[in-house]
Design an enzyme around this catalytic site. Structure first.
Site, PDB file in Angstrom:
ATOM      1  N   LYS A  30       0.855  -1.189   0.000  1.00  0.00           N
ATOM      2  CA  LYS A  30       0.000   0.000   0.000  1.00  0.00           C
ATOM      3  C   LYS A  30       0.895   1.244   0.000  1.00  0.00           C
ATOM      4  O   LYS A  30       1.867   1.309   0.767  1.00  0.00           O
ATOM      5  CB  LYS A  30      -0.903  -0.009   1.241  1.00  0.00           C
ATOM      6  CG  LYS A  30      -1.907   1.144   1.286  1.00  0.00           C
ATOM      7  CD  LYS A  30      -2.812   1.041   2.526  1.00  0.00           C
ATOM      8  CE  LYS A  30      -3.882   2.129   2.517  1.00  0.00           C
ATOM      9  NZ  LYS A  30      -4.787   2.066   3.692  1.00  0.00           N
ATOM     10  N   SER A  58      -9.856   2.399   2.628  1.00  0.00           N
ATOM     11  CA  SER A  58      -8.923   3.079   1.776  1.00  0.00           C
ATOM     12  C   SER A  58      -7.945   2.168   1.057  1.00  0.00           C
ATOM     13  O   SER A  58      -7.349   2.576   0.056  1.00  0.00           O
ATOM     14  CB  SER A  58      -8.123   4.091   2.606  1.00  0.00           C
ATOM     15  OG  SER A  58      -7.313   3.414   3.567  1.00  0.00           O
ATOM     16  N   SER A 108     -10.374   0.178   6.914  1.00  0.00           N
ATOM     17  CA  SER A 108      -9.774   0.212   5.577  1.00  0.00           C
ATOM     18  C   SER A 108      -9.116  -1.065   5.101  1.00  0.00           C
ATOM     19  O   SER A 108      -8.672  -1.125   3.950  1.00  0.00           O
ATOM     20  CB  SER A 108      -8.744   1.325   5.497  1.00  0.00           C
ATOM     21  OG  SER A 108      -9.391   2.544   5.277  1.00  0.00           O
TER      22      SER A 108
END
Ligand code: GLN
Length: 494
Positions: free
Chosen positions: A78, A158, A182
Site C-alpha cells: 500500500k 482506503s 480500511s
C-alpha cells in the site's frame, strides 16, 4: 499449464522449493498479469526491476536451501508505507515525487523474510475514504461486477488497490492499513480475506500517519492461511514505535486449524440495524448456524455504546489527522507552491496539494480541537472511546470472539455516495468500533448477494488474540466454501 498467479502462498512456496518453477518465473507471471490489468488502476507505481532483482535473490536462496518464510512471494505494498528509493505518495498530490530515504519497519520485515515487491498499491488520499475514489492517482476499479449492470464498482477503501490486486491475481499478498475499517471493508467488497491486527502488533514506523491512535497495518490474501503467513512476517516489537507491543509473535499459520468446537462466539445485538439489507443479516445468521453446528457456543452479548462509535470516530480521526497533516507545508516534503511570503507559500501549497476529503477532515479536526470546542467534542469523544473499550472488555469476560457482518452493503458503483459524505462514512459502521477499542478484526468472504457480489463476515478478537480470529475465519472460509471469482478473472480465462 498452471496459472502461477492463482496459487496460494503455501502452494507457491512448495512449488519453488520443489523447483517446479522459479521465483523469477512466479514474479514474471505477476508482472505480465499486471500489464493486462492496468484499467483496474490498482498500482500507483510498479517496480518490476526491484521485483525481478529480489526474485533472483530468492532463487539463489532456494538453490542453496536457505530459503526464507516468504521467499519469492509477489507482494503489493500500500502506498502509505515508506519504501526506500521508491516514490511514496499516500495517494496525495502533495507527496507526488516524494522518495523516502528509509524503509518502513513493516516492509523491511517483509523483505527480510523474502517477499518480492511488485509495486505500490493505490489508496484513498491519506487513507481517508471507503471507496478509493479520493486518490489523486485516480479511482481503483473493483474486479467484480454485478450480474445486473456493467457499471464499474468501487473496491472499497482506503486500501482499495491492495484488495483489488489480490482479488485480480496481480499480487499474492498485499499490505493494508486500517484506521476505521480500511482493510476489512475493501476485503469484503473484493471477496478476499483481510486482517487488521491489534493496535501495537505491527510497527507504525515509516507508515504515513493518518490518525496515530487508530492506524494499524495488516494483511490481505486470498485465504485466511495466506493472511496468517503475511501477518507473522509483518508483526513484532519495534523500538522505533513507542506504541509497538513488546510481545512474542505467535506462529499464526500453525494455529489456524484448531477448529471452533467449544469456542464461545458473541453476537452483539446492537449490530442488528434496521437499515442493513436482509441479505446481509441472512449471511450473518448463516455464519452463526455454521459455527453452532460445529460445536461453538453462541452467546448473545450487548455492546451498548456501539451507536456512538461512528460519530466519535469522526471527531477523533480528523482531530489527529489535522495535527499529523500539519507537516505538509511545502518546505520539507513533496509539493511546493511559492507565494509572496512563507504564510502564502503554506496556504498555496496546501490548497493545491490536498484533495477535498482531506481538506474536509483537516477543517473538522481543527474545529473540534479549537479552544471552546475541545471540551464539547474532542474530550467527549475520548470518553465515548473509553466506554466502547469497556463494552468489549465486559463482553470478553463471556466470549472468545465476536461475529458480525463486515459491511452494511456490498460494493457500490463508482460515483455513488460521492455527494453525501455522511452516507460514505456509514460504510464503517461495523468496523470502526474495533479501531476505537484497539482490537484485532478480520473480514472473510462468506457468500454472494443476489447481484453476485461478495459479502464478508467479520470476526473480532481479544487484544493480541489474532490466533482465535484466524482460527474462526479459517472455519468460516471452509464452511462457506467460497469459490466464486471476479468477472475480471473469468473473462481472462475465457
Ligand atoms: N473509511 C474510514 C475513513 O474514511 C476508514 C479509513 C481507514 O481505515 N483508513 O476514515
Amino acid at each position: 499449464m498452471t496459472d502461477l498467479t492463482a496459487l496460494s502462498v503455501s502452494e507457491a512456496l512448495a512449488g519453488m522449493k520443489n523447483k517446479e518453477f522459479s521465483a523469477v518465473e512466479l514474479t514474471q507471471a505477476h508482472l505480465d498479469a499486471m500489464d493486462k490489468a492496468r484499467h483496474l488502476n490498482a498500482y500507483i507505481v510498479e517496480t518490476p526491476e526491484i521485483a525481478l532483482k529480489q526474485a533472483a535473490e530468492s532463487d539463489k536462496r532456494y538453490a542453496a536451501g536457505t530459503e526464507l518464510p516468504l521467499d519469492g512471494i509477489p507482494t503489493g505494498i500500500k502506498d502509505l508505507f515508506c519504501t526506500e528509493g521508491v516514490q511514496t505518495t499516500a495517494g496525495s498530490k502533495i507527496l507526488e515525487g516524494f522518495i523516502p530515504t528509509y524503509e518502513s519497519t513493516v516492509t523491511s520485515k517483509l523483505f527480510a523474510d523474502g517477499a518480492v515487491m511488485l509495486g505500490k498499491t493505490n489508496l484513498d488520499e491519506f487513507a481517508m475514504g471507503s471507496s478509493n475514489t479520493t486518490s489523486y492517482y485516480g479511482n481503483v476499479v473493483n474486479p467484480w461486477k454485478a450480474n445486473d449492470s456493467d457499471a464499474d464498482l468501487v473496491p472499497g477503501g482506503s486500501s482499495g488497490g491492495s484488495a483489488a490486486a489480490v482479488a485480480a491475481n496481480i499480487a499474492m499478498l498485499t499490505t493494508g492499513t486500517d484506521t476505521g475499517g480500511s482493510i476489512r471493508q475493501p476485503a469484503a467488497f473484493c471477496g478476499v480475506a483481510g486482517i487488521r491486527p491489534t493496535y501495537g502488533r505491527c510497527s507504525r514506523w515509516g507508515v504515513v500517519a493518518f490518525a496515530s491512535s487508530l492506524d494499524q497495518a495488516g494483511a490481505f490474501g486470498r485465504s485466511v492461511e495466506d493472511c496468517a503467513h503475511m501477518l507473522k512476517s509483518m508483526s513484532g516489537y519495534d523500538p522505533k514505535d513507542s506504541t509497538s507491543a513488546k510481545l512474542e509473535v505467535p506462529d499464526f499459520p500453525a494455529l489456524i486449524d484448531q477448529g471452533v468446537k467449544g469456542l464461545k462466539v458473541g453476537i452483539p445485538k446492537e449490530y442488528r440495524l434496521d437499515e442493513t439489507p436482509a441479505e446481509i443479516n441472512a449471511m450473518w445468521e448463516q455464519g452463526i448456524e455454521w459455527l453452532r453446528s460445529e460445536g461453538a457456543e453462541i452467546v448473545d452479548i450487548s455492546l451498548p455504546h456501539t451507536k456512538y462509535a461512528l460519530p466519535a470516530y469522526y471527531i477523533i480521526a480528523p482531530a489527529e489527522a489535522s495535527s499529523n497533516l500539519a507537516r505538509y507545508d511545502g518546505v520539507r516534503y513533496g509539493l511546493r507552491v511559492d507565494g509572496q511570503d512563507l504564510q502564502e507559500t503554506y496556504r498555496k501549497t496546501r490548497a493545491e496539494g490536498f484533495g477535498d476529503e482531506v481538506k474536509r477532515r483537516i477543517m473538522v479536526g481543527a474545529y473540534v480541537l479549537s479552544a471552546g470546542y475541545y471540551d464539547a467534542y474532542y474530550l467527549q469523544a475520548q470518553k465515548v472511546r473509553r466506554l466502547i473499550q469497556d463494552d468489549f472488555k465486559k463482553a470478553y469476560e463471556q466470549v472468545d470472539v465476536i461475529l458480525t457482518p463486515a459491511t452494511p452493503s456490498s460494493a457500490f458503483a463508482i460515483g455513488e455516495n460521492e455527494d453525501d459524505p455522511i452516507k460514505m462514512y456509514l460504510n464503517d459502521v461495523f468496523t470502526v468500533t474495533v479501531n476505537m477499542a484497539g482490537l484485532p478484526g478480520m473480514s472473510v468472504p462468506a457468500g454472494l448477494d443476489s447481484r453476485g457480489l461478495p459479502l464478508g463476515l467479520q470476526v473480532i478478537g481479544r487484544p493480541f488474540d489474532e490466533a482465535s480470529i484466524l482460527r474462526t475465519c479459517r472455519f468460516l472460509e471452509r464452511a462457506s466454501a467460497f469459490k466464486a471469482k471476479p468477472q475480471f478473472l473469468m473473462n481472462k480465462a475465457a
